[in-house]
Design an enzyme around this catalytic site. Sequence first.
Site, PDB file in Angstrom:
ATOM      1  CB  CYS A  32      55.489  53.627  45.728  1.00 59.39           C
ATOM      2  SG  CYS A  32      53.898  54.837  45.926  1.00 59.39           S
ATOM      3  CB  CYS A  67      52.011  56.025  42.750  1.00 61.67           C
ATOM      4  SG  CYS A  67      52.770  54.606  44.121  1.00 61.67           S
ATOM      5  CE  LYS A  91      51.694  56.508  38.030  1.00 63.98           C
ATOM      6  NZ  LYS A  91      51.387  55.208  37.721  1.00 63.98           N
ATOM      7  CB  ALA A 106      69.922  41.362  50.425  1.00 61.97           C
ATOM      8  N   GLY A 150      48.802  49.258  26.958  1.00 67.40           N
ATOM      9  CA  GLY A 150      47.171  49.462  26.961  1.00 67.40           C
ATOM     10  C   GLY A 150      46.771  49.593  28.583  1.00 67.40           C
ATOM     11  CE1 TYR A 176      49.640  51.662  37.444  1.00 69.04           C
ATOM     12  CE2 TYR A 176      48.852  49.444  36.816  1.00 69.04           C
ATOM     13  CZ  TYR A 176      49.915  50.468  37.460  1.00 69.04           C
ATOM     14  OH  TYR A 176      50.604  49.859  38.440  1.00 69.04           O
ATOM     15  CD  GLU A 224      48.467  55.948  35.921  1.00 74.13           C
ATOM     16  OE1 GLU A 224      47.412  56.118  36.917  1.00 74.13           O
ATOM     17  OE2 GLU A 224      49.734  55.669  36.355  1.00 74.13           O
ATOM     18  CG  ASP A 283      53.946  45.310  42.725  1.00 68.47           C
ATOM     19  OD1 ASP A 283      52.957  45.292  43.447  1.00 68.47           O
ATOM     20  OD2 ASP A 283      54.320  46.329  42.035  1.00 68.47           O
ATOM     21  CB  THR A 340      51.542  51.536  47.136  1.00 67.12           C
ATOM     22  OG1 THR A 340      52.313  51.735  45.940  1.00 67.12           O
ATOM     23  CG2 THR A 340      51.799  51.948  48.061  1.00 67.12           C
ATOM     24  CG  HIS A 371      23.102  70.701  44.990  1.00 66.32           C
ATOM     25  ND1 HIS A 371      23.179  69.995  44.005  1.00 66.32           N
ATOM     26  CD2 HIS A 371      22.659  72.000  44.927  1.00 66.32           C
ATOM     27  CE1 HIS A 371      22.639  70.896  42.882  1.00 66.32           C
ATOM     28  NE2 HIS A 371      22.317  71.888  43.401  1.00 66.32           N
ATOM     29  CD  GLU A 394      23.969  66.761  43.671  1.00 67.07           C
ATOM     30  OE1 GLU A 394      23.167  66.676  44.525  1.00 67.07           O
ATOM     31  OE2 GLU A 394      24.681  67.875  43.596  1.00 67.07           O
TER      32      GLU A 394
END
Length: 455
Positions: A43, A48, A51, A115, A175, A177, A181, A302, A310, A435, A440
């Site tokens: 990450c 992330c 990116k 490790a 295809g 994310y 991105e 993961d 994350t 608003h 909203e």
Amino acid sequence: MSSYDFDLFVIGAGSGGVRASRMAAAAGKRVAVAEERHLGGTCVNIGCVPKKLMVYASHFREEFEQAAGFGWTVGDSDFDWSTLIANKNAEIARLNGIYENLLTKAGVEIVDGRATLVDPHTVSVDGRKITAECILVATGGVPSRSDEPGQELGLVSDDIFFLEKQPERILVVGGGYIAVEFAGIFSGLGSKTTLVYRGPLFLRGFDEDLREFLAREMPKKGVNLRFNLNVSRIEETEGGRLVHFSDGSSEEFDQVLYAIGRAPNTESLGLEEAGVALTARGAVKIDPYFRSNVPSIFAIGDVTDRLQLTPVAIAEAMAIVRTLCEGQSTELNYENIPSAVFSQPPLATVGLTEAQAREQYREIDIYRTEFRPMKHTLSGSDERTIMKLVVDRHSQKVLGAHMGGMDAAEIIQGVAIAIKAGATKRDFDATVGIHPTAAEEFVTMRTPVADSKGS
């Protein structure tokens, strides 16, 4: 005093591994964590964080173009890839230092190196044998690669963050994310960008309306989308990479990025030698409390091939600390976890998709709106926004919320709290909107869309 060197040894200092290490040490455990690359894991270093910085960078070109509608005159502008990469590297180095300080101050011993497991209570790091009462595997995932001829000429997502030169022409294969991105990033930065995907529509698993929305919006920002198509082979040429497609066509690109998924990072860790059972995809098999079939070995994040997010790895780390340090066997509830795709425009979602809700509930109502954001009434852009609520008709409980458009992730984060708390459509209707905002719309949709699917 335990006869082991440590109470807990963590393999991998990513988001989950760092949180587990810190919190276990704070609870009085003797903890060590091993990391073979950089603190912070995927990450922070190759995921992330960098990116998202690149996503920010890619927005400026259209912001400059849209400024004229608001009375601004913007002079000549130019983008320098090397400056972005250098500044990104400096920020990541800063974050690496923060992670090191957090671990050190918590009393965690940082072991530099790879490790591997020797047995259920022993790891080896560069020949040094270290024992622990419990071992936590938090090694994350790695990008998957394809197998067609010439695939080695392509890049994976890890490589993008260290490219010396911005490609003028890039093909993104995939295809998910990550693919959408990076396609948005490169197109926004001025690269001629093509995305090719083997299926009829990308982002499988997301709500169908969001998938179709993004497929309409991305070409407006210059991304050439090609569905139902595969790469057959890649050849190296003087000009770059000649890509041959399954329909018989071919095209030359400077770079090819494979973004076809990620696999658990378990290869050559010694897991099999220690008796740890793995799935067919190589993920560590765990019970609801993150324990493998070997009682002293646990896994989170993961590497378990659950939700590759994350915040999920961090939540799993907190659960395992409560299990190991506080004697409270703790599971994680994976329902209603929000997520976002930092595509252009972005998507965000929480709860059930319409398709999932139709499978699980007898009758549902769908509330949906699509509009041009207020900003674009002057910017000249024809970018759209879509919002959607999925509601159980009987109880009026909101089962899912989905959004595509500007600030989607920021807005859905707040909506996710309501859905996690079990809010009903009446609760949404009784909430006064702010608003003028796009957000909203989530509390002003009053009429279900016409139901043509017979729920």
